[in-house]
Design an enzyme around this catalytic site. Structure first.
Site, PDB file in Angstrom:
ATOM      1  N   CYS A 170       0.808  -1.220   0.000  1.00  0.00           N
ATOM      2  CA  CYS A 170       0.000   0.000   0.000  1.00  0.00           C
ATOM      3  C   CYS A 170       0.843   1.273   0.000  1.00  0.00           C
ATOM      4  O   CYS A 170       0.300   2.372  -0.133  1.00  0.00           O
ATOM      5  CB  CYS A 170      -0.933   0.008   1.205  1.00  0.00           C
ATOM      6  N   PHE A 405       1.007  -3.575   3.970  1.00  0.00           N
ATOM      7  CA  PHE A 405       1.255  -4.939   4.411  1.00  0.00           C
ATOM      8  C   PHE A 405       2.749  -5.247   4.319  1.00  0.00           C
ATOM      9  O   PHE A 405       3.477  -4.661   3.518  1.00  0.00           O
ATOM     10  CB  PHE A 405       0.484  -5.923   3.531  1.00  0.00           C
TER      11      PHE A 405
END
Length: 419
Positions: A170, A405
């Site tokens: 992300c 993540f």
């Protein structure tokens, strides 16, 4: 990093922006939607999501690839690359940039993505299973790679300098902009098209995120599902799109009379080294990245006027991000606006960081910060999450946070242009 070293680095400015998002198919419409508090989250239409626990997403609607590229191009590339190419075209046009034979070897492309060509990969797997290897097309290897968007952008504009892809989950969009900034600062390029793209609203990607219990299941009220920092948040909302910026060496931009939108002044990156999906419970990685960006810029935390938060609408991320902001900015954190535009766009994964940096640039330009919609009952009542409505606020320095993540963290700082 010494002040002397910073003084010798070349300055980097933003001269153009392009956006493909669930709330607008260009930068201007995207910004106006944010100021209107308009949500792009709705029931999924691109595939049958009936059997999935989560049936909502921030999809790209009304996008016509033939406005940006010939049919022979868009038919052979994944949607994530189409979005990146369209956003790059808008950014280049806004920058009034011509990449001629002289500039081409000194121009680069760096595009981040979390999922890459996931739709193409799924399609190829199904084709191979049901039709055999002869039905797999000759461009599959290129089109299914995460570097394909960068390759298509380089091909479109004749860019002959460094090009490639970065994947930091992300944080990919912010990582790409930050690393591209360094290319220019250190003299490896004069112009770089940088940003992020993802088209991850697919059955497999939604299903896997559901299995991780990361997505909101507020299917009956999709526009209220993404609610960063709110006590009633229940997970993030998957979204897709692209954000691209033209980064340029400042003196070159001034010589050609380019429209300078802002200056990139700092970039910090770190890893949590904690868990495959969960952030460090004390926000240590996020704290390191924020400190790194401030140190890179050579500015005091008290000079930050606005924070565009990563703000995913998950319990752990929002809590640890607020903690990290408080740790680094101290009491100043309680005096400035902090908002999450994911409350409107959903989480655009690899595109999120670059699109949110573009929101920061617009906030600097217009003197207004976008809201965090759906923030009805904030968990941390001491921080100003700009609930519900935009606010006039003078912004000289803005910070954009991206945390992903695997513990990937990236933070970028932009400042109003000062020749």
């Amino acid at each position: 990093m010494s002040a002397e070293y910073r003084a010798h680095r070349r300055r980097v400015v933003v001269t153009g922006c392009g956006v493909i998002s669930p709330v607008g198919l260009n930068a201007a419409d995207f910004w106006q939607s944010l100021l209107a508090g308009r949500s792009g989250v709705a029931p999924i239409e691109s595939f049958d999501a009936t059997e999935l626990p989560t049936r909502i997403a921030g999809e790209i609607r009304g996008f016509d690839p033939e406005r940006f590229m010939p049919k022979r191009v868009h038919r052979r590339i994944d949607p994530f690359a189409r979005y990146a190419l369209a956003a790059a075209i808008e950014a280049v046009e806004a920058a009034k940039l011509t990449i001629d034979d002289e500039l081409a070897p000194r121009a680069g492309v760096l595009i981040g993505s979390g999922y890459g060509a996931s739709q193409t990969q799924t399609h190829v797997s199904l084709t191979l299973e049901h039709k055999g290897h002869r039905a797999v097309g000759p461009f599959t290897a290129a089109a299914s790679a995460i570097d394909n968007a960068a390759g298509e952008v380089a091909l479109r504009f004749g860019i002959m300098g460094s090009s490639g892809a970065i994947s930091t989950a992300c944080a990919s969009g912010t990582s790409s902009v930050g690393e591209a900034m360094r290319w220019i600062q250190h003299g490896y390029a004069d112009v770089v098209l940088a940003g992020g793209a993802d088209a991850s609203v697919t059955g497999s990607d939604i299903a896997s995120a559901c299995s991780a219990r990361a997505l909101s299941r507020r299917n009956d009220e999709p526009e209220k599902a993404s609610r960063p920092f709110d006590n009633e948040r229940s997970g993030f909302v998957m979204a897709e799109g692209a954000g691209m910026l033209v980064l340029e060496e400042a003196e070159r931009a001034m010589r050609r009379g380019a429209p300078i939108l802002a200056e990139l002044i700092g970039y910090g990156a770190s890893s949590d080294a904690h868990h495959p999906t969960a952030p460090h419970p004390e926000g240590l990685g996020a704290e390191l990245a924020i400190k790194g960006a401030l140190t890179d810029a050579g500015i005091d935390p008290s000079t930050v006027d606005y924070v565009n938060a990563h703000g995913t609408s998950t319990k752990l991320n929002d809590r640890t991000e607020s903690l990290a902001i408080r740790k680094v900015l101290g009491e100043h954190a309680t005096r400035i606006p902090i908002s999450s535009t994911k409350s409107m766009t959903g989480h655009m994964i690899g595109a999120a960081g670059s699109v949110e940096l573009i929101a920061c640039i617009h906030a600097i330009r217009d003197g207004v910060v976008p809201p965090t919609i759906n923030c009805d009952d904030p968990e941390d009542t001491g921080l100003d999450y700009v609930p519900h409505r935009p606010r006039e606020h003078r912004v000289e320095v803005a910070m954009s946070n991206s945390f992903g993540f695997a513990g990937h963290n990236a933070v970028a700082l932009v400042r109003s242009w000062r020749p």
